[in-house]
Design a protein around this motif. Structure first.
Motif, PDB file in Angstrom:
ATOM      1  N   ILE A   1       0.889  -1.179   0.000  1.00  0.00           N
ATOM      2  CA  ILE A   1       0.000   0.000   0.000  1.00  0.00           C
ATOM      3  C   ILE A   1       0.919   1.219   0.000  1.00  0.00           C
ATOM      4  O   ILE A   1       1.820   1.314   0.837  1.00  0.00           O
ATOM      5  CB  ILE A   1      -0.913   0.022   1.245  1.00  0.00           C
ATOM      6  CG1 ILE A   1      -1.796  -1.234   1.285  1.00  0.00           C
ATOM      7  CG2 ILE A   1      -1.780   1.289   1.255  1.00  0.00           C
ATOM      8  CD1 ILE A   1      -2.736  -1.304   2.494  1.00  0.00           C
TER       9      ILE A   1
ATOM     10  N   ILE B   1      -3.620   0.468  -2.964  1.00  0.00           N
ATOM     11  CA  ILE B   1      -3.279  -0.946  -2.806  1.00  0.00           C
ATOM     12  C   ILE B   1      -2.753  -1.437  -4.147  1.00  0.00           C
ATOM     13  O   ILE B   1      -3.485  -1.465  -5.133  1.00  0.00           O
ATOM     14  CB  ILE B   1      -4.514  -1.780  -2.405  1.00  0.00           C
ATOM     15  CG1 ILE B   1      -5.126  -1.253  -1.105  1.00  0.00           C
ATOM     16  CG2 ILE B   1      -4.140  -3.251  -2.279  1.00  0.00           C
ATOM     17  CD1 ILE B   1      -6.478  -1.877  -0.759  1.00  0.00           C
TER      18      ILE B   1
ATOM     19  N   ALA C   1       0.220  -2.565   5.407  1.00  0.00           N
ATOM     20  CA  ALA C   1      -0.696  -3.658   5.085  1.00  0.00           C
ATOM     21  C   ALA C   1      -1.227  -4.462   6.277  1.00  0.00           C
ATOM     22  O   ALA C   1      -2.443  -4.689   6.362  1.00  0.00           O
ATOM     23  CB  ALA C   1      -0.032  -4.574   4.062  1.00  0.00           C
TER      24      ALA C   1
ATOM     25  N   HIS D   1      -4.720  -4.129   7.900  1.00  0.00           N
ATOM     26  CA  HIS D   1      -5.397  -3.172   7.024  1.00  0.00           C
ATOM     27  C   HIS D   1      -6.084  -3.901   5.867  1.00  0.00           C
ATOM     28  O   HIS D   1      -7.242  -3.641   5.563  1.00  0.00           O
ATOM     29  CB  HIS D   1      -4.347  -2.175   6.512  1.00  0.00           C
ATOM     30  CG  HIS D   1      -4.889  -0.952   5.832  1.00  0.00           C
ATOM     31  ND1 HIS D   1      -4.097   0.079   5.414  1.00  0.00           N
ATOM     32  CD2 HIS D   1      -6.146  -0.583   5.476  1.00  0.00           C
ATOM     33  CE1 HIS D   1      -4.833   1.035   4.845  1.00  0.00           C
ATOM     34  NE2 HIS D   1      -6.074   0.641   4.877  1.00  0.00           N
ATOM     35  N   ILE D   2      -5.350  -4.812   5.248  1.00  0.00           N
ATOM     36  CA  ILE D   2      -5.919  -5.630   4.174  1.00  0.00           C
ATOM     37  C   ILE D   2      -5.573  -7.083   4.471  1.00  0.00           C
ATOM     38  O   ILE D   2      -4.620  -7.363   5.191  1.00  0.00           O
ATOM     39  CB  ILE D   2      -5.370  -5.228   2.780  1.00  0.00           C
ATOM     40  CG1 ILE D   2      -3.834  -5.294   2.753  1.00  0.00           C
ATOM     41  CG2 ILE D   2      -5.847  -3.821   2.397  1.00  0.00           C
ATOM     42  CD1 ILE D   2      -3.222  -5.054   1.374  1.00  0.00           C
TER      43      ILE D   2
ATOM     44  N   ASP E   1     -13.120  -6.960  11.405  1.00  0.00           N
ATOM     45  CA  ASP E   1     -13.535  -6.999   9.987  1.00  0.00           C
ATOM     46  C   ASP E   1     -14.688  -6.024   9.766  1.00  0.00           C
ATOM     47  O   ASP E   1     -14.712  -5.300   8.766  1.00  0.00           O
ATOM     48  CB  ASP E   1     -13.953  -8.419   9.589  1.00  0.00           C
ATOM     49  CG  ASP E   1     -12.749  -9.318   9.378  1.00  0.00           C
ATOM     50  OD1 ASP E   1     -11.655  -8.784   9.101  1.00  0.00           O
ATOM     51  OD2 ASP E   1     -12.909 -10.551   9.503  1.00  0.00           O
TER      52      ASP E   1
ATOM     53  N   ARG F   1     -13.306  -2.445   9.936  1.00  0.00           N
ATOM     54  CA  ARG F   1     -12.641  -2.098   8.668  1.00  0.00           C
ATOM     55  C   ARG F   1     -13.659  -1.738   7.594  1.00  0.00           C
ATOM     56  O   ARG F   1     -13.470  -0.768   6.841  1.00  0.00           O
ATOM     57  CB  ARG F   1     -11.779  -3.273   8.188  1.00  0.00           C
ATOM     58  CG  ARG F   1     -10.391  -3.284   8.806  1.00  0.00           C
ATOM     59  CD  ARG F   1      -9.519  -4.406   8.207  1.00  0.00           C
ATOM     60  NE  ARG F   1      -9.784  -5.667   8.881  1.00  0.00           N
ATOM     61  CZ  ARG F   1      -9.002  -6.180   9.829  1.00  0.00           C
ATOM     62  NH1 ARG F   1      -7.906  -5.564  10.219  1.00  0.00           N
ATOM     63  NH2 ARG F   1      -9.312  -7.325  10.400  1.00  0.00           N
ATOM     64  N   GLN F   2     -14.748  -2.507   7.509  1.00  0.00           N
ATOM     65  CA  GLN F   2     -15.781  -2.213   6.505  1.00  0.00           C
ATOM     66  C   GLN F   2     -16.395  -0.845   6.743  1.00  0.00           C
ATOM     67  O   GLN F   2     -16.591  -0.062   5.820  1.00  0.00           O
ATOM     68  CB  GLN F   2     -16.888  -3.271   6.539  1.00  0.00           C
ATOM     69  CG  GLN F   2     -16.487  -4.586   5.873  1.00  0.00           C
ATOM     70  CD  GLN F   2     -17.497  -5.695   6.164  1.00  0.00           C
ATOM     71  OE1 GLN F   2     -18.669  -5.415   6.454  1.00  0.00           O
ATOM     72  NE2 GLN F   2     -17.045  -6.930   6.110  1.00  0.00           N
TER      73      GLN F   2
ATOM     74  N   HIS G   1     -13.863   1.848   5.824  1.00  0.00           N
ATOM     75  CA  HIS G   1     -13.735   2.004   4.373  1.00  0.00           C
ATOM     76  C   HIS G   1     -14.922   2.791   3.815  1.00  0.00           C
ATOM     77  O   HIS G   1     -14.746   3.706   2.996  1.00  0.00           O
ATOM     78  CB  HIS G   1     -13.641   0.651   3.681  1.00  0.00           C
ATOM     79  CG  HIS G   1     -13.625   0.770   2.180  1.00  0.00           C
ATOM     80  ND1 HIS G   1     -12.526   1.207   1.491  1.00  0.00           N
ATOM     81  CD2 HIS G   1     -14.597   0.566   1.251  1.00  0.00           C
ATOM     82  CE1 HIS G   1     -12.797   1.253   0.192  1.00  0.00           C
ATOM     83  NE2 HIS G   1     -14.056   0.865   0.012  1.00  0.00           N
TER      84      HIS G   1
ATOM     85  N   ASP H   1     -12.116  -0.055  -5.001  1.00  0.00           N
ATOM     86  CA  ASP H   1     -11.366  -1.285  -4.674  1.00  0.00           C
ATOM     87  C   ASP H   1      -9.890  -1.028  -4.449  1.00  0.00           C
ATOM     88  O   ASP H   1      -9.172  -1.910  -3.973  1.00  0.00           O
ATOM     89  CB  ASP H   1     -11.438  -2.276  -5.851  1.00  0.00           C
ATOM     90  CG  ASP H   1     -12.790  -2.951  -5.908  1.00  0.00           C
ATOM     91  OD1 ASP H   1     -13.581  -2.760  -4.963  1.00  0.00           O
ATOM     92  OD2 ASP H   1     -13.043  -3.649  -6.900  1.00  0.00           O
TER      93      ASP H   1
ATOM     94  N   ALA I   1      -8.385   1.009   1.075  1.00  0.00           N
ATOM     95  CA  ALA I   1      -9.121   0.359   2.162  1.00  0.00           C
ATOM     96  C   ALA I   1      -9.507   1.438   3.183  1.00  0.00           C
ATOM     97  O   ALA I   1     -10.539   2.092   3.016  1.00  0.00           O
ATOM     98  CB  ALA I   1      -8.294  -0.749   2.790  1.00  0.00           C
ATOM     99  N   GLN I   2      -8.663   1.684   4.187  1.00  0.00           N
ATOM    100  CA  GLN I   2      -8.995   2.697   5.204  1.00  0.00           C
ATOM    101  C   GLN I   2      -8.193   3.987   5.014  1.00  0.00           C
ATOM    102  O   GLN I   2      -8.257   4.877   5.842  1.00  0.00           O
ATOM    103  CB  GLN I   2      -8.711   2.134   6.608  1.00  0.00           C
ATOM    104  CG  GLN I   2      -9.622   0.966   6.974  1.00  0.00           C
ATOM    105  CD  GLN I   2      -9.251   0.336   8.298  1.00  0.00           C
ATOM    106  OE1 GLN I   2      -8.899  -0.839   8.352  1.00  0.00           O
ATOM    107  NE2 GLN I   2      -9.321   1.093   9.382  1.00  0.00           N
TER     108      GLN I   2
END
Lengths: 390, 390
Positions: free
Chosen positions: B155, B162, B186, B189-190, B288, B291-292, B295, B318, B321-322
């Motif tokens: 990232i 990403i 990363a 984060h992902i 999880d 994070r969603q 984002h 896509d 992420a954050q």
């Protein structure tokens, strides 16, 4: 003074030398910096760190008889030795003159660098018992036209000897040979005036005898060598400016030495920032007196155990300060170490040099005559139990 | 969730990306280890550290989809990149292929190593707006018969992208080119499965998106390369055994990778030991889902500010992420940064890439819609105040 430290009270802790021990109030300062950093890590690390570090370094410099601009914080002396060894651009055939009393990790660093460059690491023998008056002559006898560096401990690790390095630093300078001093055990332990010592490179730990938090060391570099030194971890300070990120230019520092060595990626710099608190702690507790008392207790304990073993010391009273090796008769070193710890709760290292076996006694401010008595008693019982054994 | 962290409540903290932020309970664990270390530093560092670190690494390995024996703790990714770059024994004429989005400190590390060896550091342009589908082709077009290494961020720092690196890792392996991945942003984060990604060397930080204490990073090395990697700081692990000091052989670890990289002189290893607590913290808070949510809030804020500036995003949903960069019209970056901090107490970095200006928004679990609203409002007022200005 024991209650000012955080050591397990059930231990007889006679190994300050390996990793130090930190007073409660210094640890509190350390953890206070950590919590302050968490209030705004960007401001703390990205905008304030260079100034905070410079402020901390100023008092350390005063303590070491150094100029702050010749000093940079590093985690430890091993890092300092590695940094210098890799920076010197050794060539095939060059020699690095040293002794057979150096710290193994540093021997490894020099051997690593020498193997890659074709240079030679040349340890000369400094026999025991130690003859301080012979030291300069013995080391200097190893100088050849290919000697580029003289690398010496200021206080040795396995043998606890104060090496009288000043004369060698002088001669080396006159001969155009660089001096690199591993002062891991020196700061807070023996008087230091780095400006008059004149070693080209001097690295030391603050977490040993200065009682700062672990991971606080320094490298001192004379001004004429600043441009030769490169970081083990090359980072932002190597840019003319911080590209792509606005407002962070200050954080790598102002001078060349700072810019190259100070910022090594994100890490907790709180140990560096707590060094002044450790210096203030020692000043507030009249540490010169503490050191004298500690030395006297170490000397007395050396004598008492020597009387039991019948083995002579390997050095004179002037050759050590708060850390001295006490000769032991031949026995299995691991068994001796385990017995002292398991049966007597005495934390003391068992060291060896060539065919000689020692226990290495450290006396720090928190140690009492009861600690020394416990060691004398334990050694007496161990010797007694082995009577007749070879 | 703000009260679980230690950030100044008066700040709108939108820069998790630079140095992370650590939950209170993880900092407590960190400081608890430090106090435990002080009870007997010799036992903690000299006899227990290898086992404690192995225990900590086991959970990190699970989180990263890695085998613990391929993993070693380091202070940060910059150290990881330096370590690998210095270990690869680059030769004159070799090329290190990279992109123009890499972190400046790591650019410096490669340039330093390349200058010394006569190798070339070759950043290829990845234009904005970012086209993920074109990424592999663009990088691969830079491969020549002299390409020995491909170095990529997972990232990116200034642009928050990403990079889809898996296909390049595959192709490089087939072509006998080594891959070195800077995963600073990363972990946490992902999703990461280092075992299936197959990068030869992957370094990352735990103190950013995993929320561990600062100074906790790692290097992951595929087994066939363990013997190639050398430490930035050569220490005890390079000895066959610890000469002169009895009873310490265990502390450098058991495997070759541990022995070379784990012990780097005395330092505080508590940050490494607290990584499991950070992992448990995120698991306990259903990370999880966090994070969603983060984002979605980042994407929405990007959209809202884009509606005001009229500037299109430089990436698709896509591709981040954050952490996402929000394009800004041309203005003085330092003025923008200062205004956001001084007038609005918003901590957010102003970044640039070639001639493009951005604010880089990080949304972490402690951020709320109110934080995003504050940013939108501030940017709106700043744009308004500059109307008519070029």
């Amino acid at each position: 003074m024991k209650e000012l430290f955080l050591l397990d009270p059930d231990l007889v802790f006679l190994n300050h030398g390996s990793f130090g021990a930190c007073p409660r109030e210094v640890m509190q300062e350390y953890q206070r910096w950590q919590m302050e950093m968490e209030r705004n890590p960007v401001e703390f690390l990205g905008r304030r760190s260079a100034e905070l570090l410079a402020h901390s370094r100023a008092l350390l410099a005063k303590t070491l008889g150094a100029n702050p601009e010749n000093l940079v914080y590093l985690p430890n002396s091993t890092t300092g030795v590695n940094t210098v060894a890799r920076s010197l651009n050794l060539q095939s055939g060059d020699e690095v003159l040293s002794t057979d009393h150096e710290y193994g990790a540093c021997d490894n660093a020099w051997n690593f660098v020498c193997q890659r460059s074709g240079a030679r690491y040349v340890p000369v023998e400094i026999p025991l018992p130690f003859e301080a008056a012979e030291f300069t002559r013995r080391v200097w006898a190893g100088v050849t036209p290919r000697t580029r560096v003289i690398f010496l401990s200021h206080i040795t690790s396995t043998t606890g000897l104060i090496f009288p390095i000043a004369e060698l630093c002088r001669r080396a300078r006159d001969a155009g040979i660089l001096t690199v001093i591993d002062g891991a055990h020196a700061p807070g332990h023996i008087p230091l005036v780095l400006n008059s010592l004149g070693a080209d490179f001097y690295t030391g730990n603050c977490h040993k005898w200065l009682c700062a938090p672990k991971g606080s060391g320094f490298l001192h570099v004379l001004p004429q060598h600043h441009d030769k030194v490169h970081a083990a971890v090359v980072s932002w300070g190597y840019s003319a400016s911080i590209t792509g990120h606005t407002g962070f230019d200050a954080y790598t520092g102002a001078t060349l030495l700072e810019r190259r060595l100070q910022w090594q990626g994100t890490r907790d710099i709180s140990a560096f920032l707590s060094v002044p608190q450790a210096i203030r702690f020692q000043a507030a507790h009249n540490w010169d007196r503490v050191r004298q008392r500690c030395h006297a207790l170490a000397a007395q304990t050396l004598q008492r155990i020597g009387d039991m073993t019948g083995l002579s010391p390997v050095c004179r009273d002037d050759d050590f300060a708060q850390m001295v090796v006490i000769p032991m008769p031949p026995m299995n070193p691991q068994w001796l170490k385990d017995t002292l710890f398991d049966d007597y709760r005495i934390e003391i290292p068992v060291t060896s040099h060539r065919d000689r076996l020692f226990i290495r006694l450290s006396i720090q401010g928190y140690n009492t005559t009861a600690d020394a008595d416990a060691l004398v008693k334990a050694v007496g019982e161990i010797l007694e139990s082995r009577k007749g054994n070879p």
